[in-house]
Design a protein around this motif. Sequence first.
Motif: not given
Length: 388
Positions: A13-33
Amino acid sequence: MQEDNFETIAIRLQAERSQHKEHSVPLYLTSSYKFDDAEEMRALFANEKEGNVYSRYANPNTSELIEKMAALEGAEDGWATATGMAAIFTTFAAFLGNGDHVLSSRSVFGSTHQLLSAVFPKWGITYSYADLDKQEQWIEGIKPNTKMIFVETPSNPGIDIIDLEWLAKLAKQHNLLLVVDNCFATPYLQQPIKLGADISIHSATKFIDGQGRTLGGIILGTNKLMRIIEGFARHSGPAMSPFNAWLMSKSLETLAVRMDRHCDNALKVAEFLESHAKIKKVMYPFLPSHPQYAIAKKQMKQGGGIVTLVIDGGVAAAGAFMNKLKMFSISANLGDTRSIATHPATSTHSKLTEEERLQVGIEQGTIRLSIGLEHIDDILRDISQALD
Protein backbone atom coordinates in the motif's frame (compact mmCIF):
# COMPACT_ATOMS: atom_id res chain seq x y z
CA MET A 1 -12.39 -11.50 -2.71
CA GLN A 2 -9.86 -12.46 -0.04
CA GLU A 3 -8.13 -9.48 1.58
CA ASP A 4 -4.35 -9.17 1.57
CA ASN A 5 -2.48 -10.17 4.72
CA PHE A 6 -0.87 -7.70 7.15
CA GLU A 7 2.63 -8.04 5.70
CA THR A 8 1.44 -7.50 2.12
CA ILE A 9 -0.58 -4.40 3.00
CA ALA A 10 2.38 -2.93 4.92
CA ILE A 11 4.63 -3.37 1.90
CA ARG A 12 2.36 -2.79 -1.08
CA LEU A 13 0.00 0.00 0.00
CA GLN A 14 1.62 3.24 -1.09
CA ALA A 15 0.92 6.64 -2.62
CA GLU A 16 0.11 6.88 -6.31
CA ARG A 17 3.22 6.95 -8.47
CA SER A 18 4.17 10.13 -10.28
CA GLN A 19 4.93 10.46 -13.98
CA HIS A 20 8.46 9.23 -13.16
CA LYS A 21 7.10 5.75 -12.25
CA GLU A 22 9.29 5.48 -9.16
CA HIS A 23 9.25 2.11 -7.38
CA SER A 24 9.86 3.64 -3.93
CA VAL A 25 7.69 6.58 -2.91
CA PRO A 26 9.64 9.87 -3.11
CA LEU A 27 9.89 12.56 -0.46
CA TYR A 28 7.52 15.48 -0.91
CA LEU A 29 9.49 18.25 0.75
CA THR A 30 7.11 21.12 0.13
CA SER A 31 5.34 23.40 2.57
CA SER A 32 2.58 24.45 0.18
CA TYR A 33 0.88 23.50 -3.08
CA LYS A 34 -0.04 25.21 -6.36
CA PHE A 35 -3.68 25.58 -7.44
CA ASP A 36 -4.78 25.49 -11.06
CA ASP A 37 -6.94 28.59 -10.60
CA ALA A 38 -8.68 30.73 -7.99
CA GLU A 39 -11.78 28.52 -8.06
CA GLU A 40 -9.76 25.41 -7.18
CA MET A 41 -8.19 27.25 -4.25
CA ARG A 42 -11.64 28.26 -3.00
CA ALA A 43 -13.05 24.74 -3.40
CA LEU A 44 -10.14 23.11 -1.59
CA PHE A 45 -10.30 25.49 1.37
CA ALA A 46 -14.08 25.05 1.51
CA ASN A 47 -13.60 21.26 1.66
CA GLU A 48 -15.67 20.89 -1.51
CA LYS A 49 -12.77 19.13 -3.24
CA GLU A 50 -10.08 16.77 -2.01
CA GLY A 51 -6.45 17.79 -2.36
CA ASN A 52 -3.44 19.25 -0.58
CA VAL A 53 -3.43 22.88 0.47
CA TYR A 54 -0.66 23.10 3.09
CA SER A 55 1.69 20.52 4.61
CA ARG A 56 0.64 21.42 8.15
CA TYR A 57 -2.72 19.94 7.11
CA ALA A 58 -1.64 17.12 4.79
CA ASN A 59 1.23 15.97 2.62
CA PRO A 60 1.51 12.96 0.26
CA ASN A 61 3.97 11.31 2.67
CA THR A 62 1.88 11.77 5.81
CA SER A 63 -1.25 10.76 3.89
CA GLU A 64 0.39 7.51 2.81
CA LEU A 65 1.51 6.72 6.36
CA ILE A 66 -1.98 7.40 7.75
CA GLU A 67 -3.68 5.29 5.08
CA LYS A 68 -1.28 2.41 5.72
CA MET A 69 -1.62 2.56 9.52
CA ALA A 70 -5.42 2.75 9.27
CA ALA A 71 -5.50 -0.30 7.01
CA LEU A 72 -3.23 -2.27 9.34
CA GLU A 73 -5.19 -1.38 12.47
CA GLY A 74 -8.70 -1.68 11.02
CA ALA A 75 -9.48 2.04 11.34
CA GLU A 76 -11.27 4.31 8.89
CA ASP A 77 -8.86 7.25 9.10
CA GLY A 78 -6.10 8.82 11.14
CA TRP A 79 -3.85 11.77 11.82
CA ALA A 80 -0.04 11.98 12.07
CA THR A 81 1.65 14.12 14.73
CA ALA A 82 5.20 15.23 15.47
CA THR A 83 5.58 12.93 18.51
CA GLY A 84 3.70 10.29 20.45
CA MET A 85 2.96 12.76 23.24
CA ALA A 86 1.60 15.21 20.66
CA ALA A 87 -0.81 12.45 19.61
CA ILE A 88 -1.95 11.93 23.21
CA PHE A 89 -2.23 15.68 23.91
CA THR A 90 -4.14 16.29 20.67
CA THR A 91 -6.61 13.50 21.46
CA PHE A 92 -7.26 14.80 24.97
CA ALA A 93 -7.50 18.44 23.90
CA ALA A 94 -9.73 17.79 20.89
CA PHE A 95 -12.43 15.98 22.87
CA LEU A 96 -12.23 17.37 26.43
CA GLY A 97 -13.29 20.70 27.84
CA ASN A 98 -13.94 22.54 31.08
CA GLY A 99 -15.84 20.29 33.50
CA ASP A 100 -15.00 16.98 31.78
CA HIS A 101 -13.47 13.99 33.57
CA VAL A 102 -11.06 11.31 32.30
CA LEU A 103 -10.92 7.82 33.80
CA SER A 104 -7.42 6.53 33.09
CA SER A 105 -5.39 3.45 33.82
CA ARG A 106 -3.11 4.16 36.78
CA SER A 107 -0.08 2.80 34.98
CA VAL A 108 0.64 5.33 32.23
CA PHE A 109 3.75 6.89 30.75
CA GLY A 110 5.24 9.62 32.95
CA SER A 111 4.46 12.45 30.50
CA THR A 112 0.85 11.28 30.18
CA HIS A 113 0.59 11.49 33.98
CA GLN A 114 1.96 15.03 33.84
CA LEU A 115 -0.68 16.05 31.29
CA LEU A 116 -3.46 14.66 33.46
CA SER A 117 -2.14 15.93 36.79
CA ALA A 118 -0.48 19.26 35.94
CA VAL A 119 -1.66 20.57 32.55
CA PHE A 120 -5.33 19.77 32.05
CA PRO A 121 -6.49 20.74 35.57
CA LYS A 122 -5.65 24.33 34.55
CA TRP A 123 -8.38 23.95 31.91
CA GLY A 124 -10.92 22.54 34.33
CA ILE A 125 -10.40 18.93 33.19
CA THR A 126 -10.20 16.39 36.02
CA TYR A 127 -9.03 12.77 36.12
CA SER A 128 -8.98 9.68 38.29
CA TYR A 129 -7.10 6.41 38.04
CA ALA A 130 -8.14 2.77 38.06
CA ASP A 131 -5.95 -0.32 38.20
CA LEU A 132 -5.98 -2.35 34.99
CA ASP A 133 -6.59 -5.61 36.83
CA LYS A 134 -9.51 -4.42 39.00
CA GLN A 135 -12.75 -4.29 37.00
CA GLU A 136 -14.72 -2.90 39.94
CA GLN A 137 -12.53 0.24 39.96
CA TRP A 138 -13.48 0.94 36.35
CA ILE A 139 -17.17 0.47 37.01
CA GLU A 140 -17.10 2.60 40.16
CA GLY A 141 -14.75 5.21 38.66
CA ILE A 142 -17.23 6.46 36.04
CA LYS A 143 -18.75 9.80 37.08
CA PRO A 144 -21.63 11.81 35.59
CA ASN A 145 -19.08 14.11 33.91
CA THR A 146 -16.76 11.34 32.66
CA LYS A 147 -16.23 11.72 28.91
CA MET A 148 -13.25 9.49 28.14
CA ILE A 149 -11.59 6.27 29.25
CA PHE A 150 -7.87 6.14 28.52
CA VAL A 151 -5.66 3.04 28.88
CA GLU A 152 -2.22 1.74 28.06
CA THR A 153 -2.21 -2.01 27.47
CA PRO A 154 0.38 -3.42 27.85
CA SER A 155 1.27 -0.63 30.26
CA ASN A 156 4.58 1.19 30.55
CA PRO A 157 6.59 -0.16 32.34
CA GLY A 158 4.50 -2.55 34.46
CA ILE A 159 3.26 -4.61 31.48
CA ASP A 160 -0.25 -4.74 32.92
CA ILE A 161 -3.05 -5.93 30.61
CA ILE A 162 -6.77 -5.16 30.51
CA ASP A 163 -9.51 -6.99 28.63
CA LEU A 164 -10.26 -4.49 25.87
CA GLU A 165 -13.50 -6.17 24.77
CA TRP A 166 -14.87 -5.93 28.31
CA LEU A 167 -13.72 -2.30 28.68
CA ALA A 168 -15.21 -1.35 25.28
CA LYS A 169 -18.60 -2.71 26.33
CA LEU A 170 -18.42 -0.72 29.58
CA ALA A 171 -17.51 2.45 27.67
CA LYS A 172 -20.38 2.02 25.22
CA GLN A 173 -22.87 1.42 28.07
CA HIS A 174 -21.99 4.88 29.39
CA ASN A 175 -21.49 6.57 25.98
CA LEU A 176 -17.80 7.21 26.67
CA LEU A 177 -14.87 7.45 24.28
CA LEU A 178 -12.41 4.57 24.75
CA VAL A 179 -8.87 5.63 23.82
CA VAL A 180 -6.07 3.03 23.83
CA ASP A 181 -2.34 3.70 23.78
CA ASN A 182 -1.24 0.77 21.59
CA CYS A 183 2.44 1.72 21.47
CA PHE A 184 3.91 -1.43 23.04
CA ALA A 185 1.87 -3.86 20.94
CA THR A 186 1.82 -2.13 17.52
CA PRO A 187 -0.95 -2.97 14.98
CA TYR A 188 0.82 -6.26 14.24
CA LEU A 189 0.25 -7.70 17.73
CA GLN A 190 -2.96 -5.97 18.83
CA GLN A 191 -5.77 -4.04 17.13
CA PRO A 192 -7.81 -2.18 19.78
CA ILE A 193 -10.33 -0.77 17.32
CA LYS A 194 -11.33 -4.28 16.22
CA LEU A 195 -11.78 -5.08 19.93
CA GLY A 196 -14.19 -2.15 20.38
CA ALA A 197 -11.99 0.89 21.12
CA ASP A 198 -12.88 4.22 19.52
CA ILE A 199 -9.33 5.55 19.10
CA SER A 200 -5.91 3.89 19.00
CA ILE A 201 -2.76 5.94 19.58
CA HIS A 202 0.87 5.12 18.80
CA SER A 203 4.17 6.69 19.63
CA ALA A 204 5.55 5.85 16.19
CA THR A 205 8.96 6.81 17.59
CA LYS A 206 9.13 3.33 19.10
CA PHE A 207 8.48 0.07 17.18
CA ILE A 208 6.87 1.73 14.13
CA ASP A 209 10.16 3.44 13.23
CA GLY A 210 11.99 0.65 15.01
CA GLN A 211 15.49 2.00 14.57
CA GLY A 212 15.72 4.91 16.98
CA ARG A 213 16.00 7.46 14.18
CA THR A 214 13.10 9.85 14.44
CA LEU A 215 9.95 11.03 16.25
CA GLY A 216 6.28 10.68 15.41
CA GLY A 217 2.78 9.90 16.63
CA ILE A 218 -0.35 8.39 15.06
CA ILE A 219 -4.03 8.75 16.01
CA LEU A 220 -6.48 6.27 14.44
CA GLY A 221 -10.27 5.98 14.53
CA THR A 222 -13.51 6.58 12.63
CA ASN A 223 -13.92 9.26 9.97
CA LYS A 224 -16.25 11.16 12.31
CA LEU A 225 -13.81 11.20 15.23
CA MET A 226 -10.84 12.03 13.01
CA ARG A 227 -12.65 15.11 11.67
CA ILE A 228 -12.74 16.40 15.27
CA ILE A 229 -9.03 15.60 15.63
CA GLU A 230 -8.38 17.34 12.31
CA GLY A 231 -10.30 20.43 13.39
CA PHE A 232 -8.04 20.81 16.42
CA ALA A 233 -4.75 19.70 14.85
CA ARG A 234 -4.94 21.83 11.71
CA HIS A 235 -4.94 24.98 13.82
CA SER A 236 -2.79 23.93 16.78
CA GLY A 237 -0.12 22.54 14.45
CA PRO A 238 1.33 19.30 15.92
CA ALA A 239 2.10 18.09 12.39
CA MET A 240 4.48 15.29 11.47
CA SER A 241 7.15 16.29 8.96
CA PRO A 242 7.06 14.71 5.46
CA PHE A 243 10.54 13.27 5.99
CA ASN A 244 9.56 11.52 9.22
CA ALA A 245 6.37 10.20 7.62
CA TRP A 246 8.41 8.82 4.71
CA LEU A 247 10.77 7.05 7.15
CA MET A 248 7.87 5.61 9.17
CA SER A 249 6.05 4.36 6.09
CA LYS A 250 9.17 2.58 4.84
CA SER A 251 9.67 1.10 8.32
CA LEU A 252 6.18 -0.40 8.27
CA GLU A 253 7.33 -2.63 5.41
CA THR A 254 9.48 -4.57 7.91
CA LEU A 255 7.27 -4.22 11.01
CA ALA A 256 5.98 -7.80 10.97
CA VAL A 257 9.35 -9.47 10.57
CA ARG A 258 10.91 -7.15 13.16
CA MET A 259 8.17 -7.75 15.72
CA ASP A 260 8.44 -11.52 15.24
CA ARG A 261 12.13 -11.29 16.18
CA HIS A 262 11.52 -8.83 19.05
CA CYS A 263 8.89 -11.17 20.50
CA ASP A 264 10.92 -14.36 20.06
CA ASN A 265 13.92 -12.77 21.77
CA ALA A 266 11.85 -11.16 24.54
CA LEU A 267 10.10 -14.40 25.49
CA LYS A 268 13.45 -16.20 25.81
CA VAL A 269 14.80 -13.34 27.95
CA ALA A 270 11.71 -13.42 30.18
CA GLU A 271 11.99 -17.18 30.65
CA PHE A 272 15.70 -16.87 31.49
CA LEU A 273 15.13 -14.08 34.02
CA GLU A 274 12.24 -15.90 35.69
CA SER A 275 14.57 -18.78 36.54
CA HIS A 276 17.39 -16.56 37.88
CA ALA A 277 17.90 -16.43 41.64
CA LYS A 278 18.70 -12.69 41.75
CA ILE A 279 15.47 -11.66 40.04
CA LYS A 280 12.58 -10.83 42.33
CA LYS A 281 9.88 -10.52 39.63
CA VAL A 282 9.49 -10.66 35.84
CA MET A 283 6.59 -9.20 33.88
CA TYR A 284 5.98 -10.34 30.29
CA PRO A 285 2.50 -10.89 28.76
CA PHE A 286 3.19 -14.36 27.36
CA LEU A 287 4.72 -15.81 30.53
CA PRO A 288 2.15 -18.16 32.13
CA SER A 289 3.00 -16.49 35.46
CA HIS A 290 1.68 -13.11 34.23
CA PRO A 291 -1.56 -12.30 36.12
CA GLN A 292 -3.38 -11.43 32.88
CA TYR A 293 -1.76 -14.15 30.75
CA ALA A 294 -5.13 -15.49 29.52
CA ILE A 295 -6.28 -12.01 28.44
CA ALA A 296 -2.97 -11.33 26.70
CA LYS A 297 -3.21 -14.61 24.77
CA LYS A 298 -6.77 -13.71 23.75
CA GLN A 299 -6.15 -10.19 22.40
CA MET A 300 -2.47 -10.18 21.43
CA LYS A 301 -0.74 -12.15 18.66
CA GLN A 302 2.53 -12.33 20.62
CA GLY A 303 3.89 -10.83 23.83
CA GLY A 304 5.81 -7.84 22.48
CA GLY A 305 9.41 -6.70 22.82
CA ILE A 306 9.39 -5.29 26.37
CA VAL A 307 10.38 -7.25 29.49
CA THR A 308 10.17 -5.62 32.92
CA LEU A 309 12.05 -7.09 35.88
CA VAL A 310 12.61 -6.27 39.52
CA ILE A 311 16.08 -7.07 40.83
CA ASP A 312 16.82 -7.80 44.48
CA GLY A 313 18.77 -5.03 46.17
CA GLY A 314 16.83 -1.95 45.06
CA VAL A 315 18.32 1.03 43.24
CA ALA A 316 21.95 0.10 44.04
CA ALA A 317 21.58 -3.39 42.56
CA ALA A 318 19.64 -2.03 39.57
CA GLY A 319 22.38 0.52 38.88
CA ALA A 320 25.13 -2.07 39.25
CA PHE A 321 23.38 -4.41 36.85
CA MET A 322 22.86 -1.70 34.22
CA ASN A 323 26.44 -0.45 34.54
CA LYS A 324 27.79 -3.96 33.94
CA LEU A 325 25.82 -4.45 30.71
CA LYS A 326 28.22 -4.38 27.77
CA MET A 327 25.98 -4.68 24.71
CA PHE A 328 22.73 -3.15 25.99
CA SER A 329 22.39 0.61 25.66
CA ILE A 330 21.35 2.62 28.70
CA SER A 331 18.66 4.88 27.27
CA ALA A 332 15.12 6.13 27.95
CA ASN A 333 13.90 5.00 24.52
CA LEU A 334 12.44 1.63 23.49
CA GLY A 335 11.42 -0.27 20.38
CA ASP A 336 14.87 -0.02 18.76
CA THR A 337 16.79 -2.68 16.82
CA ARG A 338 19.31 -2.38 19.66
CA SER A 339 18.54 -3.75 23.11
CA ILE A 340 18.03 -1.03 25.74
CA ALA A 341 17.93 -0.96 29.55
CA THR A 342 16.01 1.76 31.40
CA HIS A 343 15.58 2.52 35.11
CA PRO A 344 12.06 4.05 35.19
CA ALA A 345 12.23 5.38 38.77
CA THR A 346 15.07 7.76 37.89
CA SER A 347 14.15 8.52 34.26
CA THR A 348 10.80 8.05 32.49
CA HIS A 349 8.75 8.04 35.71
CA SER A 350 11.02 10.19 37.90
CA LYS A 351 8.40 12.97 38.21
CA LEU A 352 6.05 10.60 40.06
CA THR A 353 6.27 10.42 43.84
CA GLU A 354 7.56 7.21 45.38
CA GLU A 355 4.01 6.38 46.46
CA GLU A 356 2.69 6.93 42.93
CA ARG A 357 5.44 4.74 41.49
CA LEU A 358 4.72 1.92 43.91
CA GLN A 359 1.02 2.10 43.02
CA VAL A 360 1.88 1.23 39.42
CA GLY A 361 4.46 -1.40 40.34
CA ILE A 362 7.62 0.63 39.84
CA GLU A 363 10.08 -0.26 42.60
CA GLN A 364 13.60 1.10 43.00
CA GLY A 365 14.85 -2.21 41.61
CA THR A 366 12.58 -2.12 38.54
CA ILE A 367 14.33 -2.25 35.17
CA ARG A 368 12.64 -2.07 31.76
CA LEU A 369 14.36 -4.02 29.02
CA SER A 370 13.55 -3.27 25.40
CA ILE A 371 14.75 -6.41 23.67
CA GLY A 372 16.34 -5.76 20.29
CA LEU A 373 17.09 -7.77 17.19
CA GLU A 374 20.59 -8.97 18.13
CA HIS A 375 21.23 -12.72 18.28
CA ILE A 376 19.50 -14.16 21.33
CA ASP A 377 22.68 -15.89 22.53
CA ASP A 378 24.47 -12.54 22.69
CA ILE A 379 21.54 -10.88 24.49
CA LEU A 380 21.36 -13.63 27.11
CA ARG A 381 25.11 -13.69 27.58
CA ASP A 382 25.18 -9.95 28.27
CA ILE A 383 22.33 -10.16 30.80
CA SER A 384 23.89 -13.21 32.47
CA GLN A 385 27.33 -11.68 32.92
CA ALA A 386 25.80 -8.46 34.30
CA LEU A 387 23.80 -10.41 36.86
CA ASP A 388 26.74 -12.62 37.85
